[in-house]
Design a protein around this motif. Sequence first.
Motif, PDB file in Angstrom:
ATOM      1  N   PHE A  46     -19.586  33.718  -8.043  1.00 29.25           N
ATOM      2  CA  PHE A  46     -20.990  33.988  -7.913  1.00 29.25           C
ATOM      3  C   PHE A  46     -21.166  34.582  -6.371  1.00 29.25           C
ATOM      4  O   PHE A  46     -21.877  35.213  -6.211  1.00 29.25           O
ATOM      5  N   PHE A  47     -20.809  33.510  -5.290  1.00 23.53           N
ATOM      6  CA  PHE A  47     -21.162  33.611  -3.685  1.00 23.53           C
ATOM      7  C   PHE A  47     -20.375  34.939  -3.234  1.00 23.53           C
ATOM      8  O   PHE A  47     -20.862  35.693  -2.536  1.00 23.53           O
ATOM      9  N   THR A  48     -19.084  35.247  -3.888  1.00 21.72           N
ATOM     10  CA  THR A  48     -18.341  36.445  -3.703  1.00 21.72           C
ATOM     11  C   THR A  48     -19.377  37.697  -4.029  1.00 21.72           C
ATOM     12  O   THR A  48     -19.224  38.458  -3.303  1.00 21.72           O
ATOM     13  N   ALA A  49     -19.570  37.665  -5.455  1.00 24.86           N
ATOM     14  CA  ALA A  49     -20.425  38.694  -5.898  1.00 24.86           C
ATOM     15  C   ALA A  49     -21.823  38.882  -4.901  1.00 24.86           C
ATOM     16  O   ALA A  49     -22.067  40.057  -4.782  1.00 24.86           O
ATOM     17  N   LEU A  50     -22.458  37.943  -4.586  1.00 23.53           N
ATOM     18  CA  LEU A  50     -23.859  37.930  -3.875  1.00 23.53           C
ATOM     19  C   LEU A  50     -23.423  38.647  -2.517  1.00 23.53           C
ATOM     20  O   LEU A  50     -24.150  39.199  -2.205  1.00 23.53           O
ATOM     21  N   GLY A  51     -22.345  38.214  -1.758  1.00 27.65           N
ATOM     22  CA  GLY A  51     -22.002  38.810  -0.658  1.00 27.65           C
ATOM     23  C   GLY A  51     -21.689  40.170  -0.690  1.00 27.65           C
ATOM     24  O   GLY A  51     -21.991  40.816   0.442  1.00 27.65           O
ATOM     25  N   ASP A  52     -21.447  40.869  -1.886  1.00 26.84           N
ATOM     26  CA  ASP A  52     -21.213  42.183  -1.821  1.00 26.84           C
ATOM     27  C   ASP A  52     -22.542  43.129  -2.360  1.00 26.84           C
ATOM     28  O   ASP A  52     -22.746  44.156  -2.284  1.00 26.84           O
ATOM     29  N   VAL A  53     -23.719  42.395  -2.368  1.00 28.92           N
ATOM     30  CA  VAL A  53     -25.032  42.940  -2.912  1.00 28.92           C
ATOM     31  C   VAL A  53     -25.634  43.883  -1.819  1.00 28.92           C
ATOM     32  O   VAL A  53     -25.639  43.065  -0.688  1.00 28.92           O
ATOM     33  N   THR A  54     -26.148  45.060  -2.200  1.00 29.89           N
ATOM     34  CA  THR A  54     -26.700  46.048  -1.173  1.00 29.89           C
ATOM     35  C   THR A  54     -28.120  46.378  -1.724  1.00 29.89           C
ATOM     36  O   THR A  54     -28.947  46.828  -1.118  1.00 29.89           O
ATOM     37  N   ASN A  55     -28.091  46.419  -3.098  1.00 36.60           N
ATOM     38  CA  ASN A  55     -29.177  47.299  -3.946  1.00 36.60           C
ATOM     39  C   ASN A  55     -29.600  46.264  -5.138  1.00 36.60           C
ATOM     40  O   ASN A  55     -28.787  45.333  -5.387  1.00 36.60           O
ATOM     41  N   TYR A  56     -30.587  46.509  -5.660  1.00 33.67           N
ATOM     42  CA  TYR A  56     -31.209  46.115  -6.974  1.00 33.67           C
ATOM     43  C   TYR A  56     -31.813  46.984  -7.762  1.00 33.67           C
ATOM     44  O   TYR A  56     -32.438  48.068  -7.298  1.00 33.67           O
ATOM     45  N   GLN A  57     -32.147  46.571  -8.966  1.00 34.46           N
ATOM     46  CA  GLN A  57     -32.973  47.230 -10.021  1.00 34.46           C
ATOM     47  C   GLN A  57     -33.672  46.193 -10.719  1.00 34.46           C
ATOM     48  O   GLN A  57     -33.185  45.255 -11.215  1.00 34.46           O
ATOM     49  N   ALA A  58     -34.889  46.172 -10.799  1.00 39.04           N
ATOM     50  CA  ALA A  58     -35.738  44.882 -11.255  1.00 39.04           C
ATOM     51  C   ALA A  58     -36.670  45.787 -12.501  1.00 39.04           C
ATOM     52  O   ALA A  58     -37.477  46.821 -11.972  1.00 39.04           O
ATOM     53  N   THR A  59     -37.065  45.020 -13.427  1.00 41.56           N
ATOM     54  CA  THR A  59     -37.852  45.005 -14.419  1.00 41.56           C
ATOM     55  C   THR A  59     -38.636  43.849 -14.803  1.00 41.56           C
ATOM     56  O   THR A  59     -38.170  42.755 -14.073  1.00 41.56           O
ATOM     57  N   ASN A  60     -39.371  43.744 -15.601  1.00 44.06           N
ATOM     58  CA  ASN A  60     -40.185  42.411 -15.979  1.00 44.06           C
ATOM     59  C   ASN A  60     -39.143  41.621 -16.817  1.00 44.06           C
ATOM     60  O   ASN A  60     -39.197  40.409 -17.065  1.00 44.06           O
ATOM     61  N   GLN A  61     -37.949  42.108 -17.273  1.00 44.68           N
ATOM     62  CA  GLN A  61     -37.022  41.523 -18.172  1.00 44.68           C
ATOM     63  C   GLN A  61     -35.570  41.342 -17.804  1.00 44.68           C
ATOM     64  O   GLN A  61     -34.866  40.408 -18.158  1.00 44.68           O
ATOM     65  N   ARG A  62     -35.441  41.958 -16.524  1.00 43.57           N
ATOM     66  CA  ARG A  62     -33.992  41.838 -16.188  1.00 43.57           C
ATOM     67  C   ARG A  62     -33.875  42.366 -14.597  1.00 43.57           C
ATOM     68  O   ARG A  62     -34.766  43.289 -14.010  1.00 43.57           O
ATOM     69  N   LEU A  63     -33.276  41.304 -13.680  1.00 45.40           N
ATOM     70  CA  LEU A  63     -32.673  41.850 -12.328  1.00 45.40           C
ATOM     71  C   LEU A  63     -31.370  42.116 -12.128  1.00 45.40           C
ATOM     72  O   LEU A  63     -30.726  41.128 -12.499  1.00 45.40           O
ATOM     73  N   VAL A  64     -31.114  43.152 -11.667  1.00 44.49           N
ATOM     74  CA  VAL A  64     -29.532  43.545 -11.433  1.00 44.49           C
ATOM     75  C   VAL A  64     -29.553  43.713 -10.134  1.00 44.49           C
ATOM     76  O   VAL A  64     -30.100  44.496  -9.377  1.00 44.49           O
ATOM     77  N   LEU A  65     -28.275  43.033  -9.455  1.00 44.75           N
ATOM     78  CA  LEU A  65     -28.087  43.277  -8.232  1.00 44.75           C
ATOM     79  C   LEU A  65     -26.807  43.943  -7.913  1.00 44.75           C
ATOM     80  O   LEU A  65     -25.637  43.808  -8.844  1.00 44.75           O
ATOM     81  N   LEU A  66     -26.653  45.365  -7.029  1.00 45.37           N
ATOM     82  CA  LEU A  66     -25.466  46.142  -7.151  1.00 45.37           C
ATOM     83  C   LEU A  66     -25.034  46.131  -5.865  1.00 45.37           C
ATOM     84  O   LEU A  66     -25.725  45.900  -4.923  1.00 45.37           O
ATOM     85  N   ASP A  67     -23.803  46.435  -5.885  1.00 39.72           N
ATOM     86  CA  ASP A  67     -23.093  46.758  -4.549  1.00 39.72           C
ATOM     87  C   ASP A  67     -23.319  47.929  -3.968  1.00 39.72           C
ATOM     88  O   ASP A  67     -24.132  48.845  -4.495  1.00 39.72           O
ATOM     89  N   ALA A  68     -22.731  48.330  -2.710  1.00 41.79           N
ATOM     90  CA  ALA A  68     -23.062  49.733  -2.138  1.00 41.79           C
ATOM     91  C   ALA A  68     -22.569  50.942  -3.121  1.00 41.79           C
ATOM     92  O   ALA A  68     -23.036  52.163  -2.892  1.00 41.79           O
ATOM     93  N   GLY A  69     -21.567  50.740  -4.079  1.00 42.29           N
ATOM     94  CA  GLY A  69     -21.080  51.666  -4.773  1.00 42.29           C
ATOM     95  C   GLY A  69     -22.045  51.742  -6.297  1.00 42.29           C
ATOM     96  O   GLY A  69     -21.956  52.802  -7.032  1.00 42.29           O
ATOM     97  N   GLY A  70     -23.047  51.097  -6.271  1.00 41.49           N
ATOM     98  CA  GLY A  70     -24.026  51.313  -7.424  1.00 41.49           C
ATOM     99  C   GLY A  70     -23.454  50.395  -8.625  1.00 41.49           C
ATOM    100  O   GLY A  70     -24.101  50.473  -9.559  1.00 41.49           O
ATOM    101  N   GLU A  71     -22.395  49.577  -8.398  1.00 43.92           N
ATOM    102  CA  GLU A  71     -21.843  48.721  -9.589  1.00 43.92           C
ATOM    103  C   GLU A  71     -22.756  47.251  -9.561  1.00 43.92           C
ATOM    104  O   GLU A  71     -22.935  46.688  -8.758  1.00 43.92           O
ATOM    105  N   ALA A  72     -22.828  47.155 -10.894  1.00 45.96           N
ATOM    106  CA  ALA A  72     -23.578  45.811 -11.175  1.00 45.96           C
ATOM    107  C   ALA A  72     -22.654  44.608 -10.682  1.00 45.96           C
ATOM    108  O   ALA A  72     -21.674  44.579 -11.113  1.00 45.96           O
ATOM    109  N   GLN A  73     -23.157  43.748  -9.907  1.00 46.19           N
ATOM    110  CA  GLN A  73     -22.664  42.575  -9.497  1.00 46.19           C
ATOM    111  C   GLN A  73     -23.162  41.351 -10.065  1.00 46.19           C
ATOM    112  O   GLN A  73     -22.277  40.410 -10.807  1.00 46.19           O
TER     113      GLN A  73
END
Length: 220
Positions: free
Chosen positions: A53-80
């Motif tokens: 979890f903490f490794t993935a969190l450290g790679d996060v730079t972007n997000y996508q959010a709705t009322n049902q889901r929060l997705v944290l993405l890395d710089a390449g746009g891949e969901a972490q």
Amino acid sequence: IANGYTDCHWYSVGIEWDESSFQIRESGPFAGLEQRERNCQNLADGTQYDRYFFTALGDVTNYQATNQRLVLLDAGGEAQLTFVPRPPVVIDPDLTGTTWYLTGPYLIPETEITLTFDQETQSAGGNDGCNDYGAQLLAASDGRLLFGNGGEDNQGCPTPERVMEQSNRYMEGLFRASRYNVDGDQLQLISDSASGAILFMREGSDAFDPALAAHRWGLI
């Protein structure tokens, strides 16, 4: 600042964000990631899951959010990491509507330790013999118990002797509890990671007089 908990840690992290992205801060008042250990709920794999979890969190730079889901993405746009809203916690009615008084194993003379459960706030709280305390509940039904964020007011009582030692032992045992059992007017909080149980009696129980717990009795 963002904060939360994993299987074995509390954590907080400073963030910077705009309308479409955020980044963990490397400088400033909330620099980097801070972790504080808590009792693992998954003894076999919790530490390993936390590392992922903490490794993935450290790679996060972007997000996508709705009322049902929060997705944290890395710089390449891949969901972490992907999160969904946590459903409300339904507390076992056998736990609510009363004050529970500690009967063992920590109680020292002239002290009183209490525990209450509140469905409206989905929390538990009481007094540890010195300090008022409270904690979010993540589960409290079907025999399963899981505490979330919690704290106490930390008054630092000087008397009676060893009261702070008792308070620390009680709070450690409380947050370690992962199961409960209600048997009539008795409540047991049980830990899967340590032996023994914390025992309480229901307020007003015919089987328990709080005055009996206020002293250590010796046969004469």
